[in-house]
Design an enzyme around this catalytic site. Structure first.
Site, mmCIF file in Angstrom:
data_model
loop_
_atom_site.group_PDB
_atom_site.id
_atom_site.type_symbol
_atom_site.label_atom_id
_atom_site.label_comp_id
_atom_site.label_asym_id
_atom_site.label_seq_id
_atom_site.Cartn_x
_atom_site.Cartn_y
_atom_site.Cartn_z
ATOM 1 C CB THR B 24 -1.027 -0.015 1.157
ATOM 2 O OG1 THR B 24 -2.015 0.978 0.886
ATOM 3 C CG2 THR B 24 -0.385 0.253 2.517
ATOM 4 C CB CYS B 30 -3.661 6.116 6.215
ATOM 5 S SG CYS B 30 -4.910 7.156 5.429
ATOM 6 C CG HIS B 47 -4.259 2.533 3.192
ATOM 7 N ND1 HIS B 47 -3.272 2.856 2.294
ATOM 8 C CD2 HIS B 47 -4.638 3.709 3.748
ATOM 9 C CE1 HIS B 47 -3.065 4.172 2.316
ATOM 10 N NE2 HIS B 47 -3.898 4.713 3.178
#
Lengths: 207, 163
Positions: B24, B30, B47
């Site tokens: 990711t 995040c 994620h």
């Protein structure tokens, strides 16, 4: 709940005009600073999947120079001023007479100049937005980041994240001398703010 | 080019077995979390964008978006592939504060809150955290190699790091 993801054509046009006026004012400031003509494209107003948004800035891992300004008040939201490195370097040269030696490590001086340029532009975008809508909008201190587009822009998606997996973006591209300096003004009002913006501008609301 | 590369988007999750790689990119505030069962070589990655699904409003709930829903969902999907819940271990990265000011406002602290919520959820499920590279003010891209159990963390500012 207000259907923020189902705007009518005329409402999208109003948002385009919001972008036009905000980015137009910012571009005028930039033009004055640079003493050069700045061209602006017609703003794009789009509801995009989170995944697609970094693609507008060259891809999730593409390193960009971004100034972020959060504004609170009657219609809170986020403004980004985003440049690619090459454009930032040309801006520094044109505006501050700084020749960037190593674009991977900006000096204090270069960072501070970029931050200041971003402050002025994001600030002038917001001021015109507040004037145009007669809404009370109070800015945070703008802040600079040089990093992956995905990492930077996700900060502006948090408010939309609570609603769904898409965000509405008002994206205006400006350029000087064909493409010597090119950048984006991104306005991302909070989902709740559209209602207030439309009402302030006398735009009918859908039920 | 990596074979069997599975890309995970924002507020997304996926699982892989054997020689697969999970990636990711562009983690800012995040959090990217990987779960792994080394015995059966099954891995999962999420994620995570927000700490808690309690703040979700309207529409269908995207389980992958929130720390409190993404991790149980990963565990579930991995156990369907044959992973043992008891053997799961975790590695995590991200949760940065990309912009420097206003650290007192909740929105600006979102990175730290994501890290906290992810850890709480892992604790709740008794999944040990083997390694983490969280916080700071820089973006990260992560890759989890299912064969070796290595989590590779890439960043513009700090280079590459193996966890």
């Amino acid at each position: 709940m207000f259907p923020y993801n189902k705007f009518a054509e005329f409402q999208m046009d109003v948002l385009k005009e919001v972008g036009n006026i905000g980015a137009g004012n910012a571009a005028t400031s930039l033009s004055k600073m640079m003493n050069k003509v700045i061209d602006m494209q017609v703003p794009k107003v789009e509801m995009l999947d989170f995944e697609e948004i970094p693609e507008k800035l060259g891809g999730s891992e593409n390193v960009v120079i971004a100034v972020f300004l959060r504004f609170e008040g009657e219609a809170p939201g986020n403004i980004f001023f985003v440049l690619q490195k090459e454009s930032a370097n040309r801006l520094l040269k044109n505006l501050a007479g700084i020749e960037v030696q190593d674009a991977n490590v900006y000096t204090e001086m270069e960072l501070s100049a970029l931050n200041e340029i971003g402050n002025i532009l994001a600030g002038s975008y917001l001021t015109s937005l507040a004037d145009f809508t007669s809404l009370n909008l109070t800015p945070s201190v703008p802040s600079l980041a040089i990093d992956m587009a995905g990492a930077v822009i996700s900060y502006g998606l948090i408010q939309f994240g609570q609603m769904g997996d898409q965000a509405l973006l008002i994206d205006t591209v400006f350029m000087e001398g064909q493409d010597a300096v090119e950048g984006h003004f991104l306005l991302i009002p909070d989902p709740e703010s559209f209602h207030t913006i439309f009402r302030a501008l006398g735009v009918p609301l859908n039920d | 080019m990596i074979e069997n590369l599975v890309k995970i988007g924002i507020a997304d999750l996926n699982v892989v077995a054997g020689s697969g790689v999970l990636r990711t990119s562009g983690l800012g505030s995040c959090v990217g979390v990987s779960l792994y069962d080394s015995n059966s070589q099954i891995a999962g990655m999420a994620h995570i964008m927000l700490p808690s699904s309690e703040i979700a409003r309207g529409g269908a709930l995207n389980l992958a978006k929130y720390a409190d829903t993404a991790i149980p969902e990963l565990v579930e999907q991995m156990s369907k592939l044959g992973a043992s819940n008891k053997r799961l271990t975790a590695k995590m990265a991200g949760g940065a504060q990309m912009f420097a000011y206003c650290a007192n406002s909740d929105t600006m602290r979102i990175g730290a809150r994501n890290v906290e919520a992810t850890k709480n959820q892992l604790n709740k499920l008794s999944i040990p955290i083997l390694a983490e590279d969280t916080g700071g003010n820089f973006g990260r891209t992560i890759e989890f190699y299912c064969e070796s159990g290595v989590l590779l963390v890439r960043s513009v500012q700090q280079g590459d790091k193996e966890l």
